[in-house]
Design a protein around this motif. Structure first.
Motif, mmCIF file in Angstrom:
data_model
loop_
_atom_site.group_PDB
_atom_site.id
_atom_site.type_symbol
_atom_site.label_atom_id
_atom_site.label_comp_id
_atom_site.label_asym_id
_atom_site.label_seq_id
_atom_site.Cartn_x
_atom_site.Cartn_y
_atom_site.Cartn_z
ATOM 1 N N ASN A 1 34.429 -22.660 4.794
ATOM 2 C CA ASN A 1 34.579 -22.699 6.247
ATOM 3 C C ASN A 1 33.480 -23.487 6.935
ATOM 4 O O ASN A 1 33.636 -23.899 8.089
ATOM 5 C CB ASN A 1 34.640 -21.267 6.805
ATOM 6 C CG ASN A 1 33.488 -20.405 6.342
ATOM 7 O OD1 ASN A 1 33.270 -20.235 5.141
ATOM 8 N ND2 ASN A 1 32.750 -19.824 7.281
ATOM 9 N N HIS B 1 31.371 -17.397 -0.374
ATOM 10 C CA HIS B 1 31.629 -16.922 0.985
ATOM 11 C C HIS B 1 30.995 -15.585 1.340
ATOM 12 O O HIS B 1 30.570 -15.383 2.477
ATOM 13 C CB HIS B 1 33.140 -16.831 1.223
ATOM 14 C CG HIS B 1 33.529 -16.512 2.637
ATOM 15 N ND1 HIS B 1 33.141 -17.289 3.704
ATOM 16 C CD2 HIS B 1 34.287 -15.494 3.163
ATOM 17 C CE1 HIS B 1 33.626 -16.784 4.818
ATOM 18 N NE2 HIS B 1 34.319 -15.690 4.519
ATOM 19 N N HIS C 1 37.405 -17.792 1.996
ATOM 20 C CA HIS C 1 37.636 -17.498 3.408
ATOM 21 C C HIS C 1 39.115 -17.539 3.773
ATOM 22 O O HIS C 1 39.479 -17.230 4.914
ATOM 23 C CB HIS C 1 36.866 -18.479 4.289
ATOM 24 C CG HIS C 1 37.292 -19.914 4.143
ATOM 25 N ND1 HIS C 1 37.257 -20.567 2.927
ATOM 26 C CD2 HIS C 1 37.763 -20.818 5.051
ATOM 27 C CE1 HIS C 1 37.674 -21.816 3.090
ATOM 28 N NE2 HIS C 1 37.992 -21.978 4.358
ATOM 29 N N THR C 2 39.989 -17.920 2.832
ATOM 30 C CA THR C 2 41.423 -17.996 3.073
ATOM 31 C C THR C 2 42.162 -17.111 2.069
ATOM 32 O O THR C 2 41.576 -16.635 1.087
ATOM 33 C CB THR C 2 41.932 -19.439 2.906
ATOM 34 O OG1 THR C 2 41.748 -19.832 1.534
ATOM 35 C CG2 THR C 2 41.170 -20.400 3.805
ATOM 36 N N SER D 1 37.017 -10.895 5.000
ATOM 37 C CA SER D 1 37.831 -11.941 4.406
ATOM 38 C C SER D 1 39.069 -11.316 3.789
ATOM 39 O O SER D 1 39.078 -10.107 3.486
ATOM 40 C CB SER D 1 37.045 -12.684 3.325
ATOM 41 O OG SER D 1 36.925 -11.889 2.155
#
Length: 252
Positions: A104, A151, A135-136, A216
């Motif tokens: 990110n 992350h 983050h996804t 997350s």
């Protein structure tokens, strides 16, 4: 698959058909952002580059995998990053093949990379292992694999019987619930995650906060009862539930 831990990173090497050295969250340029918030520190970018380069030369991996957040400024790219990122990548390319799964904080990172060095942000499979920043939501192709992520910047605080505390970057190994994938998965599909600690010496986030207030898709999908903590050198740190004295009813 074999694993080897390098606390000087922190870094981990995964050995299958290839030897892949993995680091996460380097956050080059963090000092310029801290300066904007009133914290004035001389850049440690060169020391960070040297530390990673020395590790790569010592280990001689087939691939150096960076699990995202190679840069720090978001949005945009700071003057410090424009100065230090070319040096980071050119130095590393002398010794190994580079792969980056963007995080990110990495918009614009493609300006510093060759096309083949950039992996999809939703994750991909590298030598049988899933890799992504974290983050996804993960790509469905990662289901059933061990997924390495950054992350989360995990740090563990351990206290002994006389109250002496150890605060250390750590790895978190756990099973994921299948709901983390956008497409339906068989109940028999078992997916695990290995959260890799931040390479940046200023970055760290207590794991008790991460799992009491998950931020997350991956941390929200961790099955706490299966989670274990490993210190930076690979030493077993205990079950995650005992390390964080888990009390949050939503994390199951």
């Amino acid at each position: 698959m074999e694993t080897e831990y390098f606390p000087s990173g922190p870094a981990i090497q995964i050995t299958g058909e290839q030897r892949i050295l993995v680091v996460a969250d380097i956050h080059m340029g963090i000092e310029s952002d801290l300066r904007l918030h009133g914290v004035h520190l001389q850049s440690r970018g060169k020391e960070r580059i040297d530390r990673l380069s020395d590790l790569v030369q010592e280990i001689s991996p087939d691939i150096l995998l960076m699990l995202g957040d190679v840069k720090h400024r978001v949005p945009g790219t700071s003057w410090q990053e424009f100065r230090e990122l070319p040096s980071l990548f050119s130095n590393l390319r002398k010794h190994t093949t580079i792969r980056v799964t963007p995080g990110n904080h990495d918009p614009g990172i493609e300006e510093f990379l060759k096309p083949e060095e950039l992996l999809p942000k939703e994750g991909s499979i590298l030598d049988g292992v899933g890799v992504m920043h974290g983050h996804t939501r993960p790509d469905p192709s990662l289901a059933g694999h061990l997924i390495l992520t950054g992350h989360h910047h995990p740090v563990a605080s351990l206290t002994d019987e006389v109250g002496i505390a150890l605060r250390s970057p750590c790895y978190v190994l756990a099973e994921l619930r299948n709901e983390v994938f956008d497409s339906p998965q068989s109940d028999d599909t078992k997916t695990r995650i290995l959260m890799v600690p931040a390479f940046n010496e200023f970055s760290g986030y207590g794991i008790e906060k991460t799992f009491r207030s998950p931020f997350s898709p991956l941390s929200r999908a961790v099955v706490i009862e299966t989670a274990e903590c490993l210190l930076a050198d690979g030493t077993y740190g205990g079950e995650l539930s005992s390390v964080i004295r888990h009390e949050h009813p939503g994390c199951t």
